[in-house]
Structures are given as C-alpha cells and as structure tokens.
Design a protein around this motif. Structure first.
Motif, PDB file in Angstrom:
ATOM      1  N   LEU A 160     -10.056  -4.668   2.761  1.00  0.00           N
ATOM      2  CA  LEU A 160      -8.875  -5.520   2.809  1.00  0.00           C
ATOM      3  C   LEU A 160      -7.651  -4.864   2.181  1.00  0.00           C
ATOM      4  CD1 LEU A 160     -10.498  -8.955   1.866  1.00  0.00           C
ATOM      5  CD2 LEU A 160     -10.071  -8.000   4.149  1.00  0.00           C
ATOM      6  N   GLN A 161      -7.825  -3.648   1.659  1.00  0.00           N
ATOM      7  CA  GLN A 161      -6.714  -2.965   1.000  1.00  0.00           C
ATOM      8  C   GLN A 161      -6.479  -1.560   1.548  1.00  0.00           C
ATOM      9  OE1 GLN A 161      -7.794  -3.222  -3.155  1.00  0.00           O
ATOM     10  NE2 GLN A 161      -6.944  -5.273  -3.317  1.00  0.00           N
ATOM     11  N   LYS A 162      -6.963  -1.290   2.718  1.00  0.00           N
ATOM     12  CA  LYS A 162      -6.833   0.048   3.289  1.00  0.00           C
ATOM     13  C   LYS A 162      -5.441   0.338   3.838  1.00  0.00           C
ATOM     14  CE  LYS A 162     -11.634   0.922   4.207  1.00  0.00           C
ATOM     15  NZ  LYS A 162     -12.049   2.286   4.058  1.00  0.00           N
ATOM     16  N   HIS A 163      -4.547  -0.636   3.813  1.00  0.00           N
ATOM     17  CA  HIS A 163      -3.201  -0.465   4.366  1.00  0.00           C
ATOM     18  C   HIS A 163      -2.189   0.044   3.347  1.00  0.00           C
ATOM     19  CE1 HIS A 163      -3.364  -4.533   2.779  1.00  0.00           C
ATOM     20  NE2 HIS A 163      -2.046  -4.561   2.744  1.00  0.00           N
ATOM     21  N   TRP A 164      -2.628   0.308   2.123  1.00  0.00           N
ATOM     22  CA  TRP A 164      -1.744   0.904   1.124  1.00  0.00           C
ATOM     23  C   TRP A 164      -2.509   1.926   0.296  1.00  0.00           C
ATOM     24  CZ3 TRP A 164      -3.071  -0.031  -3.975  1.00  0.00           C
ATOM     25  CH2 TRP A 164      -3.865  -1.151  -4.226  1.00  0.00           C
ATOM     26  N   VAL A 165      -1.770   2.839  -0.327  1.00  0.00           N
ATOM     27  CA  VAL A 165      -2.366   3.877  -1.184  1.00  0.00           C
ATOM     28  C   VAL A 165      -1.779   3.766  -2.588  1.00  0.00           C
ATOM     29  CG1 VAL A 165      -2.831   5.561   0.644  1.00  0.00           C
ATOM     30  CG2 VAL A 165      -0.634   5.617  -0.549  1.00  0.00           C
ATOM     31  N   TRP A 166      -2.551   4.249  -3.560  1.00  0.00           N
ATOM     32  CA  TRP A 166      -2.074   4.408  -4.928  1.00  0.00           C
ATOM     33  C   TRP A 166      -1.428   5.781  -5.062  1.00  0.00           C
ATOM     34  CZ3 TRP A 166      -1.765   0.957  -8.735  1.00  0.00           C
ATOM     35  CH2 TRP A 166      -2.609  -0.155  -8.727  1.00  0.00           C
ATOM     36  N   LEU A 167      -0.434   5.879  -5.887  1.00  0.00           N
ATOM     37  CA  LEU A 167       0.147   7.165  -6.253  1.00  0.00           C
ATOM     38  C   LEU A 167      -0.102   7.362  -7.740  1.00  0.00           C
ATOM     39  CD1 LEU A 167       1.719   9.408  -4.789  1.00  0.00           C
ATOM     40  CD2 LEU A 167       3.817   8.382  -5.661  1.00  0.00           C
TER      41      LEU A 167
ATOM     42  N   ASP B 131       7.342  10.285   2.522  1.00  0.00           N
ATOM     43  CA  ASP B 131       7.252  10.924   3.843  1.00  0.00           C
ATOM     44  C   ASP B 131       5.810  11.248   4.192  1.00  0.00           C
ATOM     45  OD1 ASP B 131       9.996  10.766   4.191  1.00  0.00           O
ATOM     46  OD2 ASP B 131      10.364  12.867   3.632  1.00  0.00           O
ATOM     47  N   ALA B 132       5.064  11.781   3.224  1.00  0.00           N
ATOM     48  CA  ALA B 132       3.664  12.119   3.473  1.00  0.00           C
ATOM     49  C   ALA B 132       2.861  10.860   3.789  1.00  0.00           C
ATOM     50  CB  ALA B 132       3.070  12.839   2.256  1.00  0.00           C
ATOM     51  N   ALA B 133       3.059   9.801   3.010  1.00  0.00           N
ATOM     52  CA  ALA B 133       2.290   8.573   3.212  1.00  0.00           C
ATOM     53  C   ALA B 133       2.587   7.938   4.566  1.00  0.00           C
ATOM     54  CB  ALA B 133       2.569   7.587   2.085  1.00  0.00           C
ATOM     55  N   ARG B 134       3.807   8.089   5.037  1.00  0.00           N
ATOM     56  CA  ARG B 134       4.138   7.563   6.369  1.00  0.00           C
ATOM     57  C   ARG B 134       3.308   8.241   7.460  1.00  0.00           C
ATOM     58  NH1 ARG B 134       9.389   7.580   3.963  1.00  0.00           N
ATOM     59  NH2 ARG B 134      10.061   5.433   3.668  1.00  0.00           N
ATOM     60  N   GLY B 135       2.815   9.427   7.167  1.00  0.00           N
ATOM     61  CA  GLY B 135       1.981  10.137   8.128  1.00  0.00           C
ATOM     62  C   GLY B 135       0.500   9.807   8.020  1.00  0.00           C
ATOM     63  N   PHE B 136       0.114   9.018   7.024  1.00  0.00           N
ATOM     64  CA  PHE B 136      -1.290   8.624   6.868  1.00  0.00           C
ATOM     65  C   PHE B 136      -1.568   7.447   7.796  1.00  0.00           C
ATOM     66  CE2 PHE B 136      -1.079   9.840   2.060  1.00  0.00           C
ATOM     67  CZ  PHE B 136      -1.026  11.181   2.392  1.00  0.00           C
ATOM     68  N   ASP B 137      -2.635   7.526   8.538  1.00  0.00           N
ATOM     69  CA  ASP B 137      -2.996   6.498   9.502  1.00  0.00           C
ATOM     70  C   ASP B 137      -3.167   5.132   8.827  1.00  0.00           C
ATOM     71  OD1 ASP B 137      -3.672   5.574  12.086  1.00  0.00           O
ATOM     72  OD2 ASP B 137      -5.807   5.682  11.572  1.00  0.00           O
ATOM     73  N   GLY B 138      -2.382   4.159   9.282  1.00  0.00           N
ATOM     74  CA  GLY B 138      -2.531   2.782   8.832  1.00  0.00           C
ATOM     75  C   GLY B 138      -1.922   2.446   7.489  1.00  0.00           C
ATOM     76  N   ILE B 139      -1.252   3.390   6.845  1.00  0.00           N
ATOM     77  CA  ILE B 139      -0.696   3.132   5.515  1.00  0.00           C
ATOM     78  C   ILE B 139       0.702   2.529   5.658  1.00  0.00           C
ATOM     79  CG2 ILE B 139       0.072   4.179   3.342  1.00  0.00           C
ATOM     80  CD1 ILE B 139      -3.005   3.916   3.723  1.00  0.00           C
ATOM     81  N   GLU B 140       0.899   1.385   4.968  1.00  0.00           N
ATOM     82  CA  GLU B 140       2.158   0.647   5.054  1.00  0.00           C
ATOM     83  C   GLU B 140       2.922   0.591   3.737  1.00  0.00           C
ATOM     84  OE1 GLU B 140       1.190  -3.199   6.608  1.00  0.00           O
ATOM     85  OE2 GLU B 140       0.086  -2.345   8.305  1.00  0.00           O
ATOM     86  N   ALA B 141       2.280   1.012   2.633  1.00  0.00           N
ATOM     87  CA  ALA B 141       2.956   0.925   1.338  1.00  0.00           C
ATOM     88  C   ALA B 141       2.311   1.874   0.343  1.00  0.00           C
ATOM     89  CB  ALA B 141       2.904  -0.510   0.802  1.00  0.00           C
ATOM     90  N   ILE B 142       3.090   2.197  -0.687  1.00  0.00           N
ATOM     91  CA  ILE B 142       2.595   2.974  -1.830  1.00  0.00           C
ATOM     92  C   ILE B 142       2.681   2.067  -3.057  1.00  0.00           C
ATOM     93  CG2 ILE B 142       2.971   4.945  -3.353  1.00  0.00           C
ATOM     94  CD1 ILE B 142       4.362   6.358  -1.019  1.00  0.00           C
ATOM     95  N   ARG B 143       1.619   2.079  -3.819  1.00  0.00           N
ATOM     96  CA  ARG B 143       1.576   1.305  -5.059  1.00  0.00           C
ATOM     97  C   ARG B 143       1.340   2.272  -6.207  1.00  0.00           C
ATOM     98  NH1 ARG B 143      -2.629  -3.738  -5.725  1.00  0.00           N
ATOM     99  NH2 ARG B 143      -2.441  -3.971  -7.974  1.00  0.00           N
ATOM    100  N   LEU B 144       1.995   2.019  -7.324  1.00  0.00           N
ATOM    101  CA  LEU B 144       1.754   2.805  -8.527  1.00  0.00           C
ATOM    102  C   LEU B 144       1.900   1.905  -9.731  1.00  0.00           C
ATOM    103  CD1 LEU B 144       4.699   3.430 -10.039  1.00  0.00           C
ATOM    104  CD2 LEU B 144       4.910   5.067  -8.189  1.00  0.00           C
ATOM    105  N   SER B 145       1.401   2.373 -10.842  1.00  0.00           N
ATOM    106  CA  SER B 145       1.640   1.652 -12.083  1.00  0.00           C
ATOM    107  C   SER B 145       2.217   2.643 -13.084  1.00  0.00           C
ATOM    108  CB  SER B 145       0.366   0.996 -12.622  1.00  0.00           C
ATOM    109  OG  SER B 145      -0.569   1.957 -13.021  1.00  0.00           O
ATOM    110  N   CYS B 146       2.995   2.113 -14.006  1.00  0.00           N
ATOM    111  CA  CYS B 146       3.613   2.973 -15.008  1.00  0.00           C
ATOM    112  C   CYS B 146       3.610   2.262 -16.357  1.00  0.00           C
ATOM    113  CB  CYS B 146       5.014   3.396 -14.598  1.00  0.00           C
ATOM    114  SG  CYS B 146       6.200   2.061 -14.361  1.00  0.00           S
ATOM    115  N   ARG B 147       3.718   3.060 -17.383  1.00  0.00           N
ATOM    116  CA  ARG B 147       3.730   2.567 -18.757  1.00  0.00           C
ATOM    117  C   ARG B 147       5.108   2.008 -19.086  1.00  0.00           C
ATOM    118  NH1 ARG B 147       2.421   7.132 -22.977  1.00  0.00           N
ATOM    119  NH2 ARG B 147       0.565   7.229 -21.661  1.00  0.00           N
ATOM    120  N   GLY B 148       5.136   0.753 -19.512  1.00  0.00           N
ATOM    121  CA  GLY B 148       6.389   0.128 -19.916  1.00  0.00           C
ATOM    122  C   GLY B 148       6.931   0.753 -21.196  1.00  0.00           C
TER     123      GLY B 148
END
Length: 174
Positions: free
Chosen positions: A85-92, A116-133
């Motif tokens: 259910l989460q294959k449409h986005w990747v973590w960075l 740009d690279a993620a746009r070339g990944f099949d089925g990927i619609e978003a990039i998600r990341l987390s960062c230290r506040g």
C-alpha cells in the motif's frame, strides 16, 4: 562549478571510501545524518555496509554527486517500500553534501537530481524524508518544494536532556 550526479554508480573501493569519508566528515561537522558528536570511519562503516547491502538486494538506490576532481561530494539514498500500500513513494535517506562544498547551492542541486531520478522510478509519485528538528532543516527542505506533513515531538534523543522533533517532509512528484 557544479556537481555531476550519477544514479546507481558502480560500487568499488573508491566509491565506498568516498561515501565513508563524506559521511564521517558530515557527521563531524554537525550534520544530522545518524550520528552525534565526533565519529571515526569505523563507527560509520557498519551503517554504510547496511546501506550497501540494501542496494545489493534492490531495496536501496544511491545517487552520488562528484565534484570537478571526481571526489564524492554529495549523496542521497533512496529506500523503496515493501508494503504493497506504500509502493507509490520512496524514502530519501542520508542526504549529504560535504562541508567544504556547502553554501554553493549543491544541496538544492542534490535534491533536484533526486527528484529527477525518482520521477524515472516506475510508479513513484512522491519522495518522503524525515529530518531532525532544531537545525532549520525543515526550512531548507521546504524551500526546495518539500512540505512538512508531520512532526513527532522529542522523537530524536541527541543527548540526555536534548530531544528533537522528527520532522516528516513530502515532495509530490506530479
């Protein structure tokens, strides 16, 4: 001068050492890349090996930025979701620019190359990341098009009595 980015570079000893040195130097300059305080290469090496193993298994991909001398100057690791259910986005993960190159716009260049690279990944619609506040990272990522979509207060313990928020950011690719 700008960096030259390569997705999925051949992993050889020079690349491994370059990423290891980058990660160590970024950590020692205070970068929020998984370590706190002074570290040496041997402290960082096991984490790098985990990333490289995930690459060999097809769960991670690596984007490397090299400077004019051909040295590893920036990295970002993509991590793919196993849950159907989460294959449409990747973590960075492990988004780094060497301290000697900071202030030149290379962080923005790295994030643009990652998008740009993620746009070339099949089925990927978003990039998600987390960062230290507490470091202004969410402002930087926000200026690059990422939106803050969540925040877990005090989820990152930098030191006793020094807890930071875990800030979740999302970049839609459509």
């Amino acid at each position: 001068m700008s960096l030259t980015f390569t997705l999925d570079p051949a992993v050889d000893p020079a690349l491994r050492d370059g990423v290891l040195d980058l990660w160590t130097d970024v950590s020692n300059a205070g970068g929020a890349v998984g370590f706190v305080g002074r570290v040496d290469r041997e402290t960082v090496r096991p984490e790098l090996l985990r990333h490289l193993s995930a690459m060999a298994e097809g769960r991670h991909r690596l984007l490397v930025g090299r400077d004019a001398a051909g040295e590893v100057a920036a990295t970002a690791f993509f991590s793919f979701n196993a849950h159907r259910l989460q294959k449409h986005w990747v973590w960075l993960y492990t988004v780094m620019v060497h301290p000697r190159h900071q202030g030149r716009g290379y962080g923005r260049d790295l994030l643009a190359a990652a998008a740009d690279a993620a746009r070339g990944f099949d089925g990927i619609e978003a990039i998600r990341l987390s960062c230290r506040g507490g470091l202004g990272l969410e402002d930087f990522y926000g200026s690059c098009g990422y939106k803050e979509v969540g925040r877990i207060p005090d989820a990152i313990r930098v030191a006793p009595g020094d807890d930071r928020d875990d800030v979740i950011m999302l970049l839609p690719l459509r």
